[in-house]
Enzyme design. Structure first.
Site, PDB file in Angstrom:
ATOM      1  N   ARG A 213       0.841  -1.209   0.000  1.00 27.91           N
ATOM      2  CA  ARG A 213       0.000   0.000   0.000  1.00 27.91           C
ATOM      3  C   ARG A 213       0.872   1.253   0.000  1.00 27.91           C
ATOM      4  NH1 ARG A 213      -5.138  -0.931   2.646  1.00 27.91           N
ATOM      5  NH2 ARG A 213      -5.068  -3.031   3.446  1.00 27.91           N
TER       6      ARG A 213
ATOM      7  N   HIS B 271     -15.367   8.061  42.625  1.00 29.08           N
ATOM      8  CA  HIS B 271     -16.826   8.137  42.534  1.00 29.08           C
ATOM      9  C   HIS B 271     -17.221   9.490  42.005  1.00 29.08           C
ATOM     10  CE1 HIS B 271     -21.022   7.500  43.465  1.00 29.08           C
ATOM     11  NE2 HIS B 271     -21.057   8.684  44.061  1.00 29.08           N
TER      12      HIS B 271
END
Ligand code: NAI
Length: 478
Positions: free
Chosen positions: A37, A457
């Site tokens: 490629r 938390h």
């Protein structure tokens, strides 16, 4: 240049090959990499992982704006789709990634040879690799053959999509993932054959953008290697999103006529005909071994067509190695990259190894599904005594704030030692959450170790802590 002798010649510039090239060059080897490629990064970067995630993110934004913003108190006119812009953005993301790899190659002094490489025998101790290509000059002289000489060769040519014999790819109506990443218009009806990773991810993209999507799968459930409960949960959510599933159903025949595809399918719901404008065939991939000169070089394949390698990634031919989709194991980019690194380090005399047991897998639908280690079915079959800790995102504060409460975390731990044997997550950002489980398992962690670890938390990661607590029957929020 041709007179140079390289320590290592790599054929294939995907996540296995390019990462091996960088690591080998960091370790002082003189490396050449042959890639056909014009850009590096292989299928993953150019037409797989990266562009599909770019489209998954864009289409998820679109679906959120259409379906969820109002519940957050954001009122907008119905959003309109600019598909051309969405596809252009995807191409820009790909380019940034391929440019990034090209930069790394320059920085590491790796010789990049553009063209198709194949094994071409030995001269004395040296491996010969023939490269049929234009050396990146853009002249298109593909017949020009250049010989490279090196002490070792690493094969990393990857895989390609499997075709159904009665329904060959035509690049237009019957396509593989590559074309399904670039449809110029949203299909009216997309039929996806195969409820694996590609089928579910790209089926999700086009469903979110408005297509009718039918997934035909020959087995009784999607993602056959995934934990049963996780696959069931994902199936439920995807159905809720409007994807239609025909399970235990096979495609008997198909024909393309006047821009429509007619498929005859047979299965649990009886025989029926499906008519659609596009078919994505996603029934697996096979190693790309054609034209590499393997037989003449004495490189043996196993029954499934993969290259036989030892723990050093050595094939059955002296001086020739292989990594990634060419060799046994799941066809995953991160597996190939890890193998590339370990290959280079072992060649250099280091004792690194690939921790295959802790190889995570992710399906990037929304919610995502991610897993590491063993499934409940595998543990049952092996007769292992295990404890299950499960926590639903419905009870997770952050998931509620996000309005993303579908799914759960499930931890499977050894009944005797508490050691974590498997973690299965269906839920928001499962792809990122699984990293904590991979780390804990790689360090030999127990469910209790996870349960005793601070989790900020309110975060999605608290669901892991709660599931770990649940494995010891002491979940707080369940
Ligand atoms: P897959 O192996 O994941 O799934 C193929 C599915 O097709 C299976 O469920 C199988 O039962 C079904 N199937 C096979 N033949 C069929 C037929 N004739 N009719 C109906 N169903 C049929 O393969 P997929 O999705 O093509 O992906 C290829 C590879 O790429 C996989 O190995 C996967 O690991 C990798 N991949 C991984 C991704 C990720 O990690 N997120 C994303 C995309 C691909």
């Amino acid at each position: 240049m041709s007179a140079d002798i390289f320590d290592l010649i790599i054929i294939g510039g995907g996540p296995g090959g390019y990462v091996a090239a960088i690591r080998a060059s960091q370790l002082g080897l003189k490396v050449a990499l042959v890639e056909e490629r014009p850009t590096l990064g292989g299928v993953c970067t150019n037409e797989g992982c990266i562009p599909s995630k770019a489209l998954l993110d864009s289409s998820e934004h679109f679906a959120l704006a259409r379906d969820k913003f109002a519940s957050h108190g954001i009122i907008i006119d119905p959003p309109r789709l600019d598909l051309a812009r969405m596809l252009a953005r995807k191409d820009e993301v790909v380019k940034k990634n391929t440019d990034g790899i090209a930069f790394l190659f320059k920085k590491n002094g790796i010789t990049l040879v553009t063209g198709r490489g194949r094994l071409a025998g030995t001269e004395g101790e040296l491996q010969q690799v023939a490269v049929n290509g234009d050396r990146g000059t853009g002249t298109g002289e593909r017949e020009k053959i250049e010989m490279l000489s090196g002490r070792k060769v690493l094969l990393a040519t990857g895989s390609r999509a499997v075709e159904l014999p009665f329904l060959p790819f035509d690049g237009e109506r019957v396509v593989s993932a590559r074309e399904a990443l670039s449809f110029a218009a949203v299909p009216e009806h997309l039929v996806v054959i195969g409820a694996g990773y590609i089928g579910l991810e790209l089926g999700s993209v086009w469903r979110r953008l408005g297509a009718e999507v039918t997934v035909v799968e020959m087995l009784a459930r999607p993602l056959p290697t995934m934990d049963g409960q996780a696959a069931e949960a994902l199936l439920r959510v995807l159905k809720k999103q409007g994807i239609r599933f025909l399970l235990e159903t096979g495609v008997k025949s198909g024909a393309v006529q006047d821009g429509r595809v007619r498929l005859e399918v047979a299965g649990a719901a009886g025989d029926q005909q499906l008519v659609c404008d596009r078919v994505l065939v996603a029934v697996g991939r096979r190693p790309l071994t054609d034209g590499l000169g393997l037989e003449a070089a004495g490189v043996a394949l196993d029954d499934s067509g993969r290259l036989v390698v030892d723990e050093n990634f050595r094939t059955t031919a002296t001086g020739i190695y292989a990594v990634g989709d060419l060799i046994p194991g799941p066809m995953l980019a991160h597996k190939a990259s890890e193998e590339g690194i370990v290959f280079a380090e072992r060649l250099h005399g280091e004792l690194s190894r690939v921790e295959y047991e802790y190889l995570p897998g992710v399906c990037y639908t929304w919610p995502e599904a991610a897993a590491v280690g063993r499934t409940e079915e595998e543990l049952q079959q092996a007769g292992v005594a295990y404890a299950v800790g499960r926590f639903n995102f419905l009870a997770n504060g952050r998931a509620r704030c996000m309005d993303e409460t579908d799914g759960f975390v499930k931890i499977l731990a050894d009944k005797g030692t508490g050691r974590i044997l498997g973690v299965h997550i269906v839920g928001p950002r499962a792809s990122d959450l699984i990293a904590e489980a991979v780390t804990a398992m790689t360090f030999g962690g127990t469910a209790e170790d996870l349960a005793m670890t601070f989790h900020a938390h309110p975060t999605l990661a608290e669901a892991l802590k709660e599931a770990a607590l649940a494995a010891g029957n002491r979940a707080i929020h369940a």
